[in-house]
Design an enzyme around this catalytic site. Structure first.
Site, short mmCIF file in Angstrom:
data_model
loop_
_atom_site.label_atom_id
_atom_site.label_comp_id
_atom_site.label_asym_id
_atom_site.label_seq_id
_atom_site.Cartn_x
_atom_site.Cartn_y
_atom_site.Cartn_z
N LYS A 124 12.82 -9.66 10.43
CA LYS A 124 12.91 -11.09 10.13
C LYS A 124 13.84 -11.35 8.94
O LYS A 124 14.51 -12.38 8.89
CB LYS A 124 11.51 -11.66 9.90
CG LYS A 124 10.63 -11.61 11.15
CD LYS A 124 11.26 -12.37 12.31
CE LYS A 124 10.40 -12.44 13.54
NZ LYS A 124 11.01 -13.18 14.66
N SER A 167 10.78 -15.87 10.26
CA SER A 167 9.37 -15.95 9.86
C SER A 167 9.34 -16.00 8.34
O SER A 167 10.30 -15.57 7.67
CB SER A 167 8.66 -14.69 10.35
OG SER A 167 7.41 -14.54 9.71
N TYR A 203 8.32 -5.42 11.03
CA TYR A 203 8.43 -6.86 11.32
C TYR A 203 9.18 -7.56 10.19
O TYR A 203 10.09 -8.36 10.44
CB TYR A 203 7.02 -7.45 11.49
CG TYR A 203 7.01 -8.89 11.96
CD1 TYR A 203 7.23 -9.22 13.30
CD2 TYR A 203 6.77 -9.94 11.07
CE1 TYR A 203 7.22 -10.54 13.73
CE2 TYR A 203 6.75 -11.26 11.50
CZ TYR A 203 6.97 -11.56 12.84
OH TYR A 203 6.97 -12.87 13.26
N ASP A 236 15.65 -10.23 29.32
CA ASP A 236 15.11 -9.36 28.27
C ASP A 236 16.16 -9.32 27.16
O ASP A 236 17.25 -8.78 27.36
CB ASP A 236 14.87 -7.96 28.85
CG ASP A 236 14.30 -6.99 27.81
OD1 ASP A 236 14.38 -7.28 26.61
OD2 ASP A 236 13.79 -5.93 28.23
#
Ligand SMILES: NC(=O)c1ccc[n+]([C@@H]2O[C@H](COP(=O)([O-])OP(=O)(O)OC[C@H]3O[C@@H](n4cnc5c(N)ncnc54)[C@H](O)[C@@H]3O)[C@@H](O)[C@H]2O)c1
Length: 282
Positions: free
Chosen positions: A169, A152, A165, A72
């Protein structure tokens, strides 16, 4: 000197001793298969051991060597153990780390809980920091190494309703850009992958509000221009060429150019489009 030059012009994706996080699905699995095709030995780690084992089975079918490990990436201790364990499993120091594990999170800023923010930051950003932190010392010691960080296009597109998000990124991209120059003198290559849509399980595995999840998954699975295999292959080729950025699709390249050409105009255009779409839906 000869060894230094050999490493400078080497292809880190060939005959790699690699570790991949989030290797049980999507882009991570594709990296494993592409590395197997390049004669690599690969530690396939994932929070879900069963999916990592499936990837290893595919790697072995392709004639490569693979090892499945649970990790993890949120937990620094588990990533530290991954670095130690990998060298033992591979019987060789690790030469390439691919910090790929990541999750999707969407929703309006004021509807997103702090728990969701933390979950996303811990996996997408801290996971990559942990990976770099525990693998770079080994690379320095052996005098070479390579890092692929999966960011991304969201790292620069800053699309609405993806705040957490986008932040994670952008952090991965900034870290990669910094390490690219800082670690160059140590013969450590860095590449950061910045794709738009790639058909994987990211929507199914993510926390996407019900009103979007079906639509987003449909768009991902039906309108994506590039497969995860294409993306992995291109990234490895760009790493071999010593390039920092991989922006695989034409739309990712266009957003990158628009943002850099006129950041203000770009932000206004996004705001206008978002308002237009919302007014139409209301
Ligand atoms: N699919 C896309 O459109 C797209 C676009 C841009 C960037 N990305 C990035 O690509 C990377 C891979 O995502 P994907 O699209 O293949 O999604 P995916 O859901 O198919 O695969 C992600 C993998 O990460 C694993 N994972 C999740 N949490 C983890 C944790 N805490 N520790 C270790 N492993 C964990 C999952 O079990 C899964 O196997 C992510 O970083 C994602 O943000 C994807």
């Amino acid at each position: 000197m000869i060894e230094f030059l050999k490493q400078r012009f080497a292809s880190p994706s060939k005959n790699a001793y690699a570790v991949i996080t989030g290797a049980g699905s999507g882009i991570g699995r594709s990296f494993a298969l592409q590395l197997a095709a390049r004669n690599g030995a690969i530690v396939c780690s994932d929070i879900d051991l069963e999916s990592a084992k499936e990837t290893v089975a595919l790697v072995e079918q392709a004639g490569g060597k693979g090892y499945a490990v649970t990790c993890d990436v949120r937990d620094a201790k588990q990533v530290e153990k991954l670095a130690q364990q990998s060298e033992k499993l591979l019987g060789h120091p690790v030469t390439l780390i691919i910090n790929n594990a990541g999750v999707g999170l969407g929703g309006k800023f004021d509807e997103m809980s702090l728990d969701d923010w933390k979950w996303c930051m811990d996996i997408n950003l801290w996971g990559v920091i942990h990976g770099c932190h525990y693998f770079v010392p080994g690379f320095k010691k052996q005098g070479h190494g390579a890092i692929i960080n999966v960011a991304s296009a969201a790292s620069f597109t800053a699309a609405p309703e993806m705040s957490a998000y986008n932040v994670t990124k952008a952090g991965v991209r900034a870290l990669s850009e910094t390490l690219f120059s800082e670690l160059r003198k140590d013969n450590i290559r860095v590449n950061v992958l910045c794709p738009t849509l790639v058909p994987t399980n990211i929507i199914k595995n993510g926390r996407i509000p019900g009103r979007y999840s079906k639509l987003a998954d449909h768009a991902l699975m039906n309108y994506a221009m590039t497969t995860s295999d294409d993306v992995a292959k291109l990234t490895l080729n760009r790493l071999d060429k010593g390039e920092l950025y991989t922006t695989p699709q034409i739309d990712a390249k266009m957003f990158w150019l628009m943002k850099r050409a006129s950041p203000n105009l770009y932000a206004k255009f996004l705001g206008f489009s978002y308002r237009f779409v919302n007014n139409k839906e209301a």
